[in-house]
Design a protein around this motif. Structure first.
Motif, PDB file in Angstrom:
ATOM      1  N   TRP A  39      55.030 -16.989  -7.857  1.00 26.01           N
ATOM      2  CA  TRP A  39      56.367 -16.937  -7.271  1.00 26.01           C
ATOM      3  C   TRP A  39      57.375 -17.094  -8.402  1.00 26.01           C
ATOM      4  CZ3 TRP A  39      57.837 -16.545  -2.075  1.00 26.01           C
ATOM      5  CH2 TRP A  39      56.788 -16.512  -1.169  1.00 26.01           C
ATOM      6  N   SER A  40      58.088 -16.016  -8.700  1.00 28.07           N
ATOM      7  CA  SER A  40      59.100 -16.057  -9.760  1.00 28.07           C
ATOM      8  C   SER A  40      60.017 -14.851  -9.588  1.00 28.07           C
ATOM      9  CB  SER A  40      58.437 -16.047 -11.145  1.00 28.07           C
ATOM     10  OG  SER A  40      57.928 -14.757 -11.448  1.00 28.07           O
ATOM     11  N   ARG A  41      60.833 -14.598 -10.571  1.00 29.53           N
ATOM     12  CA  ARG A  41      61.699 -13.415 -10.551  1.00 29.53           C
ATOM     13  C   ARG A  41      60.948 -12.183 -11.052  1.00 29.53           C
ATOM     14  NH1 ARG A  41      64.769 -17.750 -11.174  1.00 29.53           N
ATOM     15  NH2 ARG A  41      66.509 -17.954  -9.726  1.00 29.53           N
ATOM     16  N   ALA A  45      61.015 -11.107 -15.980  1.00 33.69           N
ATOM     17  CA  ALA A  45      61.569 -12.416 -16.354  1.00 33.69           C
ATOM     18  C   ALA A  45      60.529 -13.279 -17.056  1.00 33.69           C
ATOM     19  CB  ALA A  45      62.089 -13.131 -15.110  1.00 33.69           C
ATOM     20  N   ARG A 100      60.812 -19.741  -2.872  1.00 34.27           N
ATOM     21  CA  ARG A 100      61.918 -18.779  -2.829  1.00 34.27           C
ATOM     22  C   ARG A 100      63.242 -19.501  -2.617  1.00 34.27           C
ATOM     23  NH1 ARG A 100      61.381 -13.684   0.719  1.00 34.27           N
ATOM     24  NH2 ARG A 100      60.989 -12.724  -1.271  1.00 34.27           N
ATOM     25  N   ARG A 103      63.959 -22.053  -5.699  1.00 35.90           N
ATOM     26  CA  ARG A 103      64.278 -21.502  -7.022  1.00 35.90           C
ATOM     27  C   ARG A 103      65.364 -20.441  -7.024  1.00 35.90           C
ATOM     28  NH1 ARG A 103      58.209 -21.439  -9.477  1.00 35.90           N
ATOM     29  NH2 ARG A 103      58.031 -23.692  -9.672  1.00 35.90           N
ATOM     30  N   GLY A 106      66.183 -13.786  -6.022  1.00 34.94           N
ATOM     31  CA  GLY A 106      65.304 -12.967  -6.851  1.00 34.94           C
ATOM     32  C   GLY A 106      63.888 -13.486  -6.959  1.00 34.94           C
ATOM     33  N   VAL A 107      63.628 -14.704  -6.484  1.00 35.55           N
ATOM     34  CA  VAL A 107      62.276 -15.257  -6.549  1.00 35.55           C
ATOM     35  C   VAL A 107      61.465 -14.687  -5.396  1.00 35.55           C
ATOM     36  CG1 VAL A 107      60.886 -17.356  -6.352  1.00 35.55           C
ATOM     37  CG2 VAL A 107      62.957 -17.337  -7.755  1.00 35.55           C
ATOM     38  N   ARG A 108      60.321 -14.137  -5.750  1.00 35.49           N
ATOM     39  CA  ARG A 108      59.423 -13.566  -4.746  1.00 35.49           C
ATOM     40  C   ARG A 108      58.006 -13.551  -5.291  1.00 35.49           C
ATOM     41  NH1 ARG A 108      61.391  -7.277  -4.561  1.00 35.49           N
ATOM     42  NH2 ARG A 108      59.685  -6.450  -5.772  1.00 35.49           N
ATOM     43  N   TRP A 135      53.959  -6.275  -6.252  1.00 35.28           N
ATOM     44  CA  TRP A 135      54.935  -7.102  -5.552  1.00 35.28           C
ATOM     45  C   TRP A 135      54.425  -7.332  -4.136  1.00 35.28           C
ATOM     46  CZ3 TRP A 135      58.617  -9.145  -8.369  1.00 35.28           C
ATOM     47  CH2 TRP A 135      59.106  -8.460  -9.490  1.00 35.28           C
TER      48      TRP A 135
END
Length: 163
Positions: A39-41, A45, A100, A103, A106-108, A135
């Motif tokens: 889970w991040s951008r 990133a 999500r 943070r 854009g976090v997914r 994704w």
């Protein structure tokens, strides 16, 4: 044609729009490929040129840089037995769905092929990403939520300390 090959591509990665597509992705992975959910951008990133040599996460409590990306393994444990793979994958997504909101925009979740190099302070795997894979869409997340909620457990939920 497999369910995985039918998914669309976004920013060079497949897009898993359905929980069953994520199950198919896991089933079709090579035996030597370990799949993780992060889970991040996203990889852009996390894997910039500057950080490529030292993929890292940060501990929220101390701010210390961790040697690897925090991620959740998709590999099924032997004790799971013949239980539904779909529920296993749903749980892997659901466990960290709070990130999500925590943070920000854009976090997914995204799936990567990686290698575990250590463990973080919450005992989470720290991995090096060898290849970004896919994704995961909101539709797949809703299906994961529904699959977990259908178990009707009063004692179980996301791994979120603030709740």
């Amino acid at each position: 044609m497999s369910a995985v090959s039918e998914v669309r591509i976004e920013a060079g990665m497949r897009v898993v729009e359905d929980l069953d597509q994520l199950v198919a992705l896991l089933r079709e992975a090579a035996p030597d490929e370990a799949l993780y959910v992060r889970w991040s951008r996203g990889p852009r990133a996390d894997l910039t040129d500057e950080r490529q040599a030292r993929q890292a996460s940060h501990d929220a409590l101390t701010g210390i840089e961790l040697p690897g990306l925090s991620a959740n393994p998709l590999a099924v444990e032997p004790w799971w037995g013949g239980r539904p793979l779909r529920l296993w994958v749903a749980r892997r997504l659901y466990d960290y769905c709070h990130l999500r909101a925590l943070r920000g925009p854009g976090v997914r979740p995204w799936v990567l092929v990686g290698e575990q190099i250590g463990r973080g302070p919450d005992n989470e795997p720290l991995v090096i990403c060898h290849r970004p894979l896919a994704w995961v869409t909101d539709a797949a997340l809703r299906q994961a939520h529904d699959a977990v909620e259908s178990q009707a457990s009063q004692e179980w939920g996301p791994l979120h300390r603030a709740d």
